[in-house]
Write a protein that holds these residues in place. Structure first.
Motif, PDB file in Angstrom:
ATOM      1  N   CYS A   1      -7.498 -37.342  49.987  1.00 44.57           N
ATOM      2  CA  CYS A   1      -7.035 -36.495  48.899  1.00 44.57           C
ATOM      3  C   CYS A   1      -6.098 -37.301  48.005  1.00 44.57           C
ATOM      4  O   CYS A   1      -5.156 -37.924  48.500  1.00 44.57           O
ATOM      5  CB  CYS A   1      -6.297 -35.301  49.507  1.00 44.57           C
TER       6      CYS A   1
ATOM      7  N   ASN B   1     -10.653 -35.256  45.904  1.00 42.13           N
ATOM      8  CA  ASN B   1     -10.644 -34.802  47.284  1.00 42.13           C
ATOM      9  C   ASN B   1     -11.997 -35.069  47.928  1.00 42.13           C
ATOM     10  O   ASN B   1     -13.030 -35.011  47.274  1.00 42.13           O
ATOM     11  CB  ASN B   1     -10.353 -33.294  47.335  1.00 42.13           C
TER      12      ASN B   1
ATOM     13  N   THR C   1      -7.161 -28.262  42.059  1.00 36.79           N
ATOM     14  CA  THR C   1      -6.278 -27.201  42.532  1.00 36.79           C
ATOM     15  C   THR C   1      -4.828 -27.666  42.472  1.00 36.79           C
ATOM     16  O   THR C   1      -4.543 -28.856  42.359  1.00 36.79           O
ATOM     17  CB  THR C   1      -6.622 -26.759  43.972  1.00 36.79           C
TER      18      THR C   1
ATOM     19  N   CYS D   1      -8.250 -24.989  56.397  1.00 35.31           N
ATOM     20  CA  CYS D   1      -7.133 -25.347  55.518  1.00 35.31           C
ATOM     21  C   CYS D   1      -5.995 -24.335  55.641  1.00 35.31           C
ATOM     22  O   CYS D   1      -4.818 -24.713  55.677  1.00 35.31           O
ATOM     23  CB  CYS D   1      -7.601 -25.459  54.072  1.00 35.31           C
TER      24      CYS D   1
ATOM     25  N   LEU E   1      -7.199 -22.547  46.430  1.00 32.84           N
ATOM     26  CA  LEU E   1      -7.727 -22.503  47.791  1.00 32.84           C
ATOM     27  C   LEU E   1      -8.026 -21.036  48.085  1.00 32.84           C
ATOM     28  O   LEU E   1      -7.126 -20.239  48.301  1.00 32.84           O
ATOM     29  CB  LEU E   1      -6.718 -23.057  48.799  1.00 32.84           C
TER      30      LEU E   1
ATOM     31  N   HIS F   1      -1.266 -22.591  47.557  1.00 32.54           N
ATOM     32  CA  HIS F   1      -2.313 -23.552  47.209  1.00 32.54           C
ATOM     33  C   HIS F   1      -3.226 -22.801  46.251  1.00 32.54           C
ATOM     34  O   HIS F   1      -4.122 -22.062  46.665  1.00 32.54           O
ATOM     35  CB  HIS F   1      -3.073 -24.046  48.433  1.00 32.54           C
TER      36      HIS F   1
ATOM     37  N   GLU G   1     -14.547 -28.898  46.474  1.00 33.08           N
ATOM     38  CA  GLU G   1     -13.422 -28.141  47.027  1.00 33.08           C
ATOM     39  C   GLU G   1     -12.126 -28.943  46.924  1.00 33.08           C
ATOM     40  O   GLU G   1     -12.100 -30.139  47.167  1.00 33.08           O
ATOM     41  CB  GLU G   1     -13.699 -27.742  48.478  1.00 33.08           C
ATOM     42  N   TRP G   2     -11.072 -28.244  46.536  1.00 28.55           N
ATOM     43  CA  TRP G   2      -9.704 -28.740  46.319  1.00 28.55           C
ATOM     44  C   TRP G   2      -9.553 -29.454  44.974  1.00 28.55           C
ATOM     45  O   TRP G   2      -8.452 -29.481  44.440  1.00 28.55           O
ATOM     46  CB  TRP G   2      -9.229 -29.666  47.436  1.00 28.55           C
TER      47      TRP G   2
END
Length: 163
Positions: A55, A75, A89, A121, A111, A108, A85-86
């Motif tokens: 990340c 990520n 964010t 997570c 998320l 987050h 994903e992520w």
């Protein structure tokens, strides 16, 4: 309207400054496997956990003793099909004080339960915030992921432009 972003709140007896300093000591509560700066505006760093999670994060907002915001620039999860994903964010720490206690609201942003990684997570963040960050603030010693024996992969440093 209720948000579906992951949020958890930690309340401690220490000062907002102690909480703020602990949050910015990312290696002290999240992971010792971090390359790069983590406590100055516009710092960028790379977090990794073995070959499972990489990340790249940028520190985009710092208000001493009040707020810390990270932006996830890139990520990688080995275990998800959706490779977005992520990415993009934000990870937000809002610090406030009331009745002699300090609250850290961790969010987050982005998320959401629809993510493949959400349950893993959510569980990991809950542990890092409610246990490790709390311990770092209260006792001065957190429970970060330990430095791994396998050294940081030089190709990953180059790929993520950290050299």
């Amino acid at each position: 309207m209720a948000t579906s972003d992951f949020t958890t709140t930690l309340v401690v007896g220490q000062s907002p400054k102690e909480a703020y300093d602990a949050i910015n000591n990312v290696r002290g509560w999240w992971s010792e496997n971090i390359e790069g700066g983590t406590d100055k505006l516009n710092d960028e760093y790379l977090y990794h956990y073995k070959d499972i999670h990489y990340c790249k994060i940028k520190l985009i907002e710092l208000i001493p003793n009040q707020k810390v915001v990270w932006l996830v620039l890139d990520n990688y999860f080995k275990f998800t099909e959706d490779k977005s994903e992520w990415k993009g964010t934000k990870i937000i720490f809002d610090i406030s004080q009331k009745d002699g206690k300090t609250a850290i609201k961790f969010t987050h942003e982005g998320l959401v339960p629809q993510y493949e990684c959400y349950e893993i997570c959510r569980e990991a963040w809950t542990n890092y915030i409610q246990e490790s960050l709390r311990d770092l603030i209260i006792t001065g010693k957190g429970q970060p992921s330990s430095k791994e024996d396998d050294s940081f992969d030089a190709q990953m440093v180059e790929k993520w432009n950290l050299a």
